[in-house]
Design a protein around this motif. Structure first.
Motif, PDB file in Angstrom:
ATOM      1  N   GLU A  92     -35.402 -12.977  18.624  1.00  0.00           N
ATOM      2  CA  GLU A  92     -36.611 -12.171  18.473  1.00  0.00           C
ATOM      3  C   GLU A  92     -37.778 -12.806  19.224  1.00  0.00           C
ATOM      4  O   GLU A  92     -38.080 -13.984  19.054  1.00  0.00           O
ATOM      5  N   GLY A  93     -38.385 -12.011  20.102  1.00  0.00           N
ATOM      6  CA  GLY A  93     -39.551 -12.453  20.846  1.00  0.00           C
ATOM      7  C   GLY A  93     -39.262 -13.268  22.088  1.00  0.00           C
ATOM      8  O   GLY A  93     -40.172 -13.555  22.859  1.00  0.00           O
ATOM      9  N   GLU A  94     -38.018 -13.672  22.325  1.00  0.00           N
ATOM     10  CA  GLU A  94     -37.670 -14.466  23.508  1.00  0.00           C
ATOM     11  C   GLU A  94     -37.600 -13.575  24.745  1.00  0.00           C
ATOM     12  O   GLU A  94     -37.140 -12.439  24.682  1.00  0.00           O
ATOM     13  N   ALA A  95     -38.013 -14.118  25.869  1.00  0.00           N
ATOM     14  CA  ALA A  95     -38.052 -13.361  27.117  1.00  0.00           C
ATOM     15  C   ALA A  95     -36.702 -13.265  27.809  1.00  0.00           C
ATOM     16  O   ALA A  95     -36.430 -12.299  28.511  1.00  0.00           O
ATOM     17  N   MET A  96     -35.855 -14.288  27.631  1.00  0.00           N
ATOM     18  CA  MET A  96     -34.581 -14.337  28.335  1.00  0.00           C
ATOM     19  C   MET A  96     -33.413 -14.249  27.352  1.00  0.00           C
ATOM     20  O   MET A  96     -33.505 -14.704  26.209  1.00  0.00           O
ATOM     21  N   SER A  97     -32.304 -13.693  27.812  1.00  0.00           N
ATOM     22  CA  SER A  97     -31.147 -13.473  26.952  1.00  0.00           C
ATOM     23  C   SER A  97     -30.474 -14.792  26.565  1.00  0.00           C
ATOM     24  O   SER A  97     -30.378 -15.717  27.361  1.00  0.00           O
ATOM     25  N   ALA A  98     -30.002 -14.838  25.329  1.00  0.00           N
ATOM     26  CA  ALA A  98     -29.220 -15.972  24.844  1.00  0.00           C
ATOM     27  C   ALA A  98     -27.746 -15.776  25.164  1.00  0.00           C
ATOM     28  O   ALA A  98     -26.995 -16.743  25.284  1.00  0.00           O
ATOM     29  N   ALA A  99     -27.344 -14.525  25.312  1.00  0.00           N
ATOM     30  CA  ALA A  99     -25.970 -14.177  25.679  1.00  0.00           C
ATOM     31  C   ALA A  99     -26.006 -12.814  26.338  1.00  0.00           C
ATOM     32  O   ALA A  99     -26.884 -11.998  26.045  1.00  0.00           O
ATOM     33  N   HIS A 119     -24.501 -22.869  14.605  1.00  0.00           N
ATOM     34  CA  HIS A 119     -24.926 -21.696  15.365  1.00  0.00           C
ATOM     35  C   HIS A 119     -23.920 -20.565  15.141  1.00  0.00           C
ATOM     36  O   HIS A 119     -22.885 -20.770  14.509  1.00  0.00           O
ATOM     37  N   LEU A 120     -24.263 -19.374  15.649  1.00  0.00           N
ATOM     38  CA  LEU A 120     -23.353 -18.245  15.475  1.00  0.00           C
ATOM     39  C   LEU A 120     -22.020 -18.547  16.146  1.00  0.00           C
ATOM     40  O   LEU A 120     -21.980 -19.002  17.288  1.00  0.00           O
ATOM     41  N   ASN A 121     -20.942 -18.282  15.444  1.00  0.00           N
ATOM     42  CA  ASN A 121     -19.615 -18.465  16.005  1.00  0.00           C
ATOM     43  C   ASN A 121     -19.412 -17.470  17.144  1.00  0.00           C
ATOM     44  O   ASN A 121     -19.969 -16.370  17.140  1.00  0.00           O
ATOM     45  N   ASN A 122     -18.614 -17.849  18.134  1.00  0.00           N
ATOM     46  CA  ASN A 122     -18.417 -17.019  19.318  1.00  0.00           C
ATOM     47  C   ASN A 122     -18.017 -15.583  19.002  1.00  0.00           C
ATOM     48  O   ASN A 122     -18.493 -14.649  19.648  1.00  0.00           O
ATOM     49  N   VAL A 123     -17.142 -15.385  18.031  1.00  0.00           N
ATOM     50  CA  VAL A 123     -16.680 -14.026  17.737  1.00  0.00           C
ATOM     51  C   VAL A 123     -17.801 -13.146  17.207  1.00  0.00           C
ATOM     52  O   VAL A 123     -17.739 -11.926  17.341  1.00  0.00           O
ATOM     53  N   PHE A 147     -22.465 -17.087  27.457  1.00  0.00           N
ATOM     54  CA  PHE A 147     -23.374 -17.717  26.509  1.00  0.00           C
ATOM     55  C   PHE A 147     -24.372 -18.597  27.256  1.00  0.00           C
ATOM     56  O   PHE A 147     -23.983 -19.393  28.108  1.00  0.00           O
ATOM     57  N   PHE A 148     -25.654 -18.460  26.911  1.00  0.00           N
ATOM     58  CA  PHE A 148     -26.707 -19.225  27.591  1.00  0.00           C
ATOM     59  C   PHE A 148     -27.509 -20.107  26.634  1.00  0.00           C
ATOM     60  O   PHE A 148     -27.992 -21.158  27.023  1.00  0.00           O
ATOM     61  N   ALA A 149     -27.687 -19.657  25.399  1.00  0.00           N
ATOM     62  CA  ALA A 149     -28.464 -20.402  24.406  1.00  0.00           C
ATOM     63  C   ALA A 149     -27.920 -20.061  23.025  1.00  0.00           C
ATOM     64  O   ALA A 149     -27.418 -18.958  22.805  1.00  0.00           O
TER      65      ALA A 149
END
Length: 148
Positions: free
Chosen positions: A107-114, A32-36, A74-76
């Motif tokens: 893209e297209g998701e209703a809730m924030s991933a971060a 997944h994307l690294n935190n930075v 971070f949430f997802a």
């Protein structure tokens, strides 16, 4: 100390959206994307918005923004090659500073991933001293991001 745990927010909590691409090199060994990278996406979204609005001239503008505070929850997970959309809003505007709230959505998701924030202090490019007041182009660009 607060026991309230931050939670994802819906798209409706944000005033504007800026697409920000992920890159192959953004993924870490965990897939997944690294935190930075999240902070880089925040910075890219804010500056892309300001450039598109005609407020920020990164090469010749007399006023530039320096990041003095950052935060992210971070949430997802997000990962390359997902398309990411950054939601923007202004949480607070001072004479020479702005706190931008930013949320990253797949893209297209209703809730924030971060979600997090950046505080920019706007300074004179040459002296690096805070400006007395945000220039009119910035004030105009920020209005659509300010929500009651």
């Amino acid at each position: 100390m607060s026991t309230d745990r931050p939670s994802p927010e819906p798209r409706s909590a944000y005033a504007c959206f800026v697409p920000v691409p992920t890159r192959w090199m953004d993924n870490d060994l965990y897939g997944h994307l690294n935190n930075v990278v999240y902070y880089s996406l925040f910075d890219t979204a804010v500056n892309r918005y300001l450039i598109d609005q005609g407020a920020l001239d990164i090469h010749h503008g007399a006023v530039i923004g320096l990041v003095v505070e950052t935060h992210c929850n971070f949430f997802a997970s997000l990962a390359f090659p997902q398309q990411v959309e950054a939601g923007l809003r202004v949480a607070r505007r001072g004479r020479s500073s702005v706190r931008y709230d930013i949320a990253l959505f797949a893209e297209g998701e209703a809730m924030s991933a971060a979600a997090g924030h950046f505080v920019h202090v706007y300074v004179d490019r040459g002296t690096r001293r805070p400006v007395a007041e945000l220039p009119p182009a910035y004030q105009l660009a920020l209005r659509p991001l300010e929500r009651s």
